[in-house]
Design a protein around this motif. Structure first.
Motif, short mmCIF file in Angstrom:
data_model
loop_
_atom_site.label_atom_id
_atom_site.label_comp_id
_atom_site.label_asym_id
_atom_site.label_seq_id
_atom_site.Cartn_x
_atom_site.Cartn_y
_atom_site.Cartn_z
N TRP A 86 0.88 -1.18 0.00
CA TRP A 86 0.00 0.00 0.00
C TRP A 86 0.91 1.23 0.00
O TRP A 86 1.86 1.29 0.77
N ALA A 87 0.60 2.19 -0.85
CA ALA A 87 1.41 3.41 -0.95
C ALA A 87 0.49 4.61 -0.93
O ALA A 87 -0.60 4.57 -1.51
N ASP A 88 0.93 5.70 -0.29
CA ASP A 88 0.15 6.93 -0.40
C ASP A 88 0.59 7.67 -1.66
O ASP A 88 1.48 7.21 -2.40
N GLU A 89 -0.04 8.81 -1.94
CA GLU A 89 0.24 9.53 -3.19
C GLU A 89 1.66 10.06 -3.27
O GLU A 89 2.19 10.27 -4.36
N GLU A 90 2.29 10.28 -2.13
CA GLU A 90 3.65 10.83 -2.11
C GLU A 90 4.73 9.74 -2.11
O GLU A 90 5.92 10.06 -2.12
N ALA A 91 4.33 8.49 -2.06
CA ALA A 91 5.30 7.40 -1.88
C ALA A 91 6.29 7.30 -3.04
O ALA A 91 5.92 7.40 -4.22
N ASN A 92 7.53 7.12 -2.67
CA ASN A 92 8.60 6.76 -3.60
C ASN A 92 9.20 5.50 -3.01
O ASN A 92 9.89 5.53 -2.00
N SER A 93 8.89 4.37 -3.64
CA SER A 93 9.31 3.08 -3.11
C SER A 93 9.56 2.14 -4.28
O SER A 93 9.57 2.56 -5.44
N GLY A 94 9.78 0.89 -3.97
CA GLY A 94 9.97 -0.09 -5.00
C GLY A 94 10.54 -1.37 -4.42
O GLY A 94 10.81 -1.47 -3.22
N ILE A 95 10.67 -2.34 -5.29
CA ILE A 95 11.31 -3.60 -4.95
C ILE A 95 12.50 -3.74 -5.88
O ILE A 95 12.34 -3.78 -7.10
N PHE A 96 13.69 -3.75 -5.30
CA PHE A 96 14.92 -3.90 -6.08
C PHE A 96 15.29 -5.37 -6.09
O PHE A 96 15.23 -6.03 -5.04
N ILE A 97 15.68 -5.88 -7.24
CA ILE A 97 16.04 -7.30 -7.34
C ILE A 97 17.43 -7.47 -7.94
O ILE A 97 17.92 -6.59 -8.64
N ARG A 98 18.03 -8.61 -7.61
CA ARG A 98 19.37 -8.97 -8.07
C ARG A 98 20.41 -7.91 -7.72
O ARG A 98 21.23 -7.51 -8.56
N CYS A 99 20.37 -7.46 -6.48
CA CYS A 99 21.35 -6.48 -5.99
C CYS A 99 22.56 -7.25 -5.47
O CYS A 99 22.49 -7.87 -4.40
N LYS A 100 23.65 -7.20 -6.20
CA LYS A 100 24.85 -7.96 -5.83
C LYS A 100 25.48 -7.45 -4.55
O LYS A 100 25.91 -8.22 -3.70
#
Length: 198
Positions: A86-100
């Motif tokens: 769940w994110a509000d309108e101001e959210a800056n997020s994400g799912i980062f994958i394959r981070c060595k």
């Protein structure tokens, strides 16, 4: 009248059977899936940055700080991730994958599956893989619970947001690494996150 009632009962029963036999959403349960967090604990993550991650009302929440990540303790090569967020309108997020390197997490060192409805360049907003796969039109995630289904199988990456495919690419830039839940701004909540190595 009786015939119409009988037909309605039969259709209703058929509907219940269809719902019961329909495949469950990917990542809910099943062989091979490992729940990383169910919203009751901080889960199997290490923390970077100064975001105020905490457990609140059945979710992992962050809404203050300059930014940071919850980093999976394990590294993955080929996998599926299921996440409810769940994110509000101001959210800056994400799912980062394959981070060595968990100490160097960014959109140029990992694949960033974005959650950012107000990104100045919406082509890499919510539903995209930043710098790799644009999304058009950008779906909006703010103010509701959403699901991400992320598949990384060799060079093939597929992103599904709320049942709709938003990115499908082939890229060999990053082959293996940790995945992270990001806090950048606004409010972000993750209710369930599960991973299935392939």
């Amino acid at each position: 009248m009786i015939r119409a009632l009988t037909t309605s009962v039969v259709l209703l029963a058929a509907g219940f059977v269809a719902i019961e036999l329909a495949p469950r959403a990917v990542g809910q349960t099943g062989p091979g899936w490992v729940t990383v967090t169910d919203g009751k604990t901080m889960g199997d993550f290490t923390t970077t940055g100064d975001a105020n991650w905490r457990v609140e009302d059945g979710a992992i929440v962050a809404d203050k700080g300059k930014g940071g990540h919850l980093v999976s303790k394990n590294s993955y090569k080929n996998f599926q991730i299921y996440a409810e967020f769940w994110a509000d309108e101001e959210a800056n997020s994400g799912i980062f994958i394959r981070c060595k390197d968990p100490a160097a997490i960014g959109a140029k060192t990992c694949y960033e599956v974005n959650i950012f409805d107000k990104r100045p360049d919406p082509s890499y907003g919510t539903g995209s893989i930043v710098y790799f796969a644009e999304v058009n039109p950008m779906p909006k995630a703010a103010g509701k619970w959403n699901t991400y289904e992320i598949t990384a199988d060799g060079r093939h990456l597929v992103i599904v947001l709320n049942g709709q495919k938003t990115a499908d690419i082939r890229s060999g830039m990053f082959e293996e690494g940790h995945f992270t839940l990001q806090y950048g701004a606004g409010t972000i909540k993750f209710r369930k996150v599960a991973v299935k190595p392939m």
